[in-house]
Design a protein around this motif. Sequence first.
Motif, PDB file in Angstrom:
ATOM      1  N   THR A 177       2.287   1.713  -3.452  1.00  0.00           N
ATOM      2  CA  THR A 177       1.245   2.113  -4.399  1.00  0.00           C
ATOM      3  C   THR A 177       0.863   3.571  -4.208  1.00  0.00           C
ATOM      4  O   THR A 177       0.830   4.357  -5.165  1.00  0.00           O
ATOM      5  CB  THR A 177      -0.004   1.231  -4.217  1.00  0.00           C
ATOM      6  OG1 THR A 177       0.349  -0.152  -4.349  1.00  0.00           O
ATOM      7  CG2 THR A 177      -1.066   1.578  -5.249  1.00  0.00           C
ATOM      8  N   ARG A 178       0.558   3.922  -2.975  1.00  0.00           N
ATOM      9  CA  ARG A 178      -0.009   5.241  -2.660  1.00  0.00           C
ATOM     10  C   ARG A 178       1.028   6.351  -2.709  1.00  0.00           C
ATOM     11  O   ARG A 178       0.764   7.440  -3.255  1.00  0.00           O
ATOM     12  CB  ARG A 178      -0.632   5.173  -1.253  1.00  0.00           C
ATOM     13  CG  ARG A 178      -1.287   6.454  -0.767  1.00  0.00           C
ATOM     14  CD  ARG A 178      -1.658   6.322   0.702  1.00  0.00           C
ATOM     15  NE  ARG A 178      -0.483   6.086   1.533  1.00  0.00           N
ATOM     16  CZ  ARG A 178      -0.292   4.978   2.273  1.00  0.00           C
ATOM     17  NH1 ARG A 178      -1.205   4.022   2.296  1.00  0.00           N
ATOM     18  NH2 ARG A 178       0.821   4.841   2.989  1.00  0.00           N
ATOM     19  N   PRO A 198      -4.215  -6.466  -6.677  1.00  0.00           N
ATOM     20  CA  PRO A 198      -3.301  -7.257  -5.839  1.00  0.00           C
ATOM     21  C   PRO A 198      -3.207  -8.691  -6.344  1.00  0.00           C
ATOM     22  O   PRO A 198      -4.217  -9.301  -6.734  1.00  0.00           O
ATOM     23  CB  PRO A 198      -3.954  -7.187  -4.460  1.00  0.00           C
ATOM     24  CG  PRO A 198      -5.407  -6.926  -4.725  1.00  0.00           C
ATOM     25  CD  PRO A 198      -5.461  -6.124  -5.988  1.00  0.00           C
ATOM     26  N   ILE A 236      -8.619   0.378  -6.373  1.00  0.00           N
ATOM     27  CA  ILE A 236      -8.224  -1.001  -6.117  1.00  0.00           C
ATOM     28  C   ILE A 236      -9.310  -1.910  -6.678  1.00  0.00           C
ATOM     29  O   ILE A 236     -10.482  -1.791  -6.330  1.00  0.00           O
ATOM     30  CB  ILE A 236      -8.051  -1.268  -4.614  1.00  0.00           C
ATOM     31  CG1 ILE A 236      -7.134  -0.221  -3.973  1.00  0.00           C
ATOM     32  CG2 ILE A 236      -7.523  -2.681  -4.387  1.00  0.00           C
ATOM     33  CD1 ILE A 236      -5.762  -0.178  -4.539  1.00  0.00           C
ATOM     34  N   PRO A 284      -6.339  -8.924   0.119  1.00  0.00           N
ATOM     35  CA  PRO A 284      -6.768  -7.668  -0.497  1.00  0.00           C
ATOM     36  C   PRO A 284      -7.451  -6.730   0.484  1.00  0.00           C
ATOM     37  O   PRO A 284      -7.316  -5.505   0.377  1.00  0.00           O
ATOM     38  CB  PRO A 284      -7.720  -8.130  -1.598  1.00  0.00           C
ATOM     39  CG  PRO A 284      -7.263  -9.497  -1.941  1.00  0.00           C
ATOM     40  CD  PRO A 284      -6.821 -10.095  -0.627  1.00  0.00           C
ATOM     41  N   ALA A 334       0.833  -1.209   0.000  1.00  0.00           N
ATOM     42  CA  ALA A 334       0.000   0.000   0.000  1.00  0.00           C
ATOM     43  C   ALA A 334       0.862   1.250   0.000  1.00  0.00           C
ATOM     44  O   ALA A 334       0.573   2.223  -0.716  1.00  0.00           O
ATOM     45  CB  ALA A 334      -0.936  -0.013   1.208  1.00  0.00           C
ATOM     46  N   MET A 353      -4.300   1.206   2.332  1.00  0.00           N
ATOM     47  CA  MET A 353      -4.258   2.288   1.357  1.00  0.00           C
ATOM     48  C   MET A 353      -4.879   3.566   1.913  1.00  0.00           C
ATOM     49  O   MET A 353      -4.476   4.670   1.541  1.00  0.00           O
ATOM     50  CB  MET A 353      -4.996   1.887   0.079  1.00  0.00           C
ATOM     51  CG  MET A 353      -4.242   0.913  -0.801  1.00  0.00           C
ATOM     52  SD  MET A 353      -2.802   1.635  -1.616  1.00  0.00           S
ATOM     53  CE  MET A 353      -3.578   2.798  -2.733  1.00  0.00           C
ATOM     54  N   TYR A 383      -4.996   2.465 -11.333  1.00  0.00           N
ATOM     55  CA  TYR A 383      -5.628   1.241 -10.860  1.00  0.00           C
ATOM     56  C   TYR A 383      -4.570   0.312 -10.290  1.00  0.00           C
ATOM     57  O   TYR A 383      -3.405   0.356 -10.679  1.00  0.00           O
ATOM     58  CB  TYR A 383      -6.340   0.503 -12.001  1.00  0.00           C
ATOM     59  CG  TYR A 383      -7.178   1.371 -12.903  1.00  0.00           C
ATOM     60  CD1 TYR A 383      -8.415   1.847 -12.476  1.00  0.00           C
ATOM     61  CD2 TYR A 383      -6.741   1.708 -14.177  1.00  0.00           C
ATOM     62  CE1 TYR A 383      -9.197   2.641 -13.305  1.00  0.00           C
ATOM     63  CE2 TYR A 383      -7.514   2.496 -15.013  1.00  0.00           C
ATOM     64  CZ  TYR A 383      -8.740   2.960 -14.569  1.00  0.00           C
ATOM     65  OH  TYR A 383      -9.495   3.754 -15.397  1.00  0.00           O
ATOM     66  N   ALA A 384      -4.991  -0.574  -9.385  1.00  0.00           N
ATOM     67  CA  ALA A 384      -4.102  -1.606  -8.853  1.00  0.00           C
ATOM     68  C   ALA A 384      -4.893  -2.885  -8.645  1.00  0.00           C
ATOM     69  O   ALA A 384      -6.047  -2.851  -8.180  1.00  0.00           O
ATOM     70  CB  ALA A 384      -3.460  -1.168  -7.533  1.00  0.00           C
ATOM     71  N   SER A 425     -10.989  -5.531  -7.147  1.00  0.00           N
ATOM     72  CA  SER A 425     -11.115  -6.845  -6.514  1.00  0.00           C
ATOM     73  C   SER A 425     -11.341  -7.891  -7.605  1.00  0.00           C
ATOM     74  O   SER A 425     -12.401  -7.923  -8.239  1.00  0.00           O
ATOM     75  CB  SER A 425     -12.276  -6.857  -5.520  1.00  0.00           C
ATOM     76  OG  SER A 425     -12.036  -5.933  -4.473  1.00  0.00           O
ATOM     77  N   TYR A 430      -4.784  -4.907   2.261  1.00  0.00           N
ATOM     78  CA  TYR A 430      -4.161  -3.960   1.320  1.00  0.00           C
ATOM     79  C   TYR A 430      -5.056  -2.736   1.141  1.00  0.00           C
ATOM     80  O   TYR A 430      -4.606  -1.588   1.226  1.00  0.00           O
ATOM     81  CB  TYR A 430      -3.944  -4.683  -0.001  1.00  0.00           C
ATOM     82  CG  TYR A 430      -3.447  -3.837  -1.151  1.00  0.00           C
ATOM     83  CD1 TYR A 430      -2.262  -3.115  -1.076  1.00  0.00           C
ATOM     84  CD2 TYR A 430      -4.144  -3.813  -2.353  1.00  0.00           C
ATOM     85  CE1 TYR A 430      -1.800  -2.369  -2.151  1.00  0.00           C
ATOM     86  CE2 TYR A 430      -3.690  -3.081  -3.436  1.00  0.00           C
ATOM     87  CZ  TYR A 430      -2.524  -2.357  -3.329  1.00  0.00           C
ATOM     88  OH  TYR A 430      -2.072  -1.633  -4.402  1.00  0.00           O
ATOM     89  N   ARG A 431      -6.341  -2.974   0.951  1.00  0.00           N
ATOM     90  CA  ARG A 431      -7.288  -1.869   0.761  1.00  0.00           C
ATOM     91  C   ARG A 431      -7.343  -0.986   2.013  1.00  0.00           C
ATOM     92  O   ARG A 431      -7.349   0.241   1.919  1.00  0.00           O
ATOM     93  CB  ARG A 431      -8.664  -2.421   0.426  1.00  0.00           C
ATOM     94  CG  ARG A 431      -9.676  -1.388  -0.021  1.00  0.00           C
ATOM     95  CD  ARG A 431     -11.025  -2.051  -0.283  1.00  0.00           C
ATOM     96  NE  ARG A 431     -10.963  -2.997  -1.372  1.00  0.00           N
ATOM     97  CZ  ARG A 431     -11.127  -2.666  -2.642  1.00  0.00           C
ATOM     98  NH1 ARG A 431     -11.364  -1.403  -2.969  1.00  0.00           N
ATOM     99  NH2 ARG A 431     -11.084  -3.591  -3.585  1.00  0.00           N
TER     100      ARG A 431
END
Length: 293
Positions: free
Chosen positions: A244-245, A255, A282, A268, A241, A275, A252-253, A284, A271-272
């Motif tokens: 990414t951030r 996982p 993100i 996930p 995270a 973030m 978009y990402a 799914s 991870y979400r």
Amino acid sequence: MNLFRSLGAALLPLLLAAGCSTPMPGPAPMTVATVASTGPAHSTGKTEVLWLGQASIRVTTPGGKVIMIDPWLTSNPKTPANFKQLEALGKIDLVLVTHAHFDHVADAPALAKLHKAPVWGPAGLNQTLATYGVLPAELSPRFGKGGTITPWGPTGPKITAVHAEHSSEYAWKNPATGKEEVLPGGEPVGFILEMENGFKIWHMGDTAVYGDMRLIGEMYRPDLLLIPIGGHFVMNPADAAMATRDMIRPRYAIPIHYGTIPQLKGTPAEYRAAMGASAVQILSVEPGQKVDF
């Protein structure tokens, strides 16, 4: 007039700073869809990303080229049953392998021979595959970090090898002796894939966090990040995270590389949550599902 000029001068640095800290807005991807039937991918004029478990991704470009990345399918517990037969993938034009570990290279030689499709990977790994007869040299071309290939000419998709922070050993059973051996696998890489229409994907392979993720993000500005989150062998959700951030900032990402074996505990949801408030979308996706961009 002077007042407006003063306000503009005061606001401009703030606007520029905001623009540098959030990804550029873009069109939302189509709804995630499960690929229930086997057979070839079809060109839709969009970029199709199909996840098949672990780091295995089938990308269909807007022009209809089909690229299989890190194919571990036939023995992957997360690959849907309808894709465990390699023929179910349909025609494959090119295979990419990020490093030599079994869960990334396992089915690459068989796919290459089935479709007469080259396997592009780290130069050291491909040298090993050719030297030991795993693949003929024409199906095991070599390139390295910072190199860009254009397999279908200058107007086709471009693929660039970038850094990954991991290891890369090739384990095989020597057919001459019947013994298990560990051979050089080159250095691990990630791949930047630029589609015919300019859409960019960064498949990160297996990696820990490293500082030059920020540089790669600035150089290539990926729209979609395929990022490992499982932990133990790769980034955990919190590390992923942060990368990414704060470092890459894609639109978009998705996982990947989690839940396949007990050590890959990251989820996930974690991870979400890590973030926090972020403009990154993100997605799914479950194994066997695709997203069109």
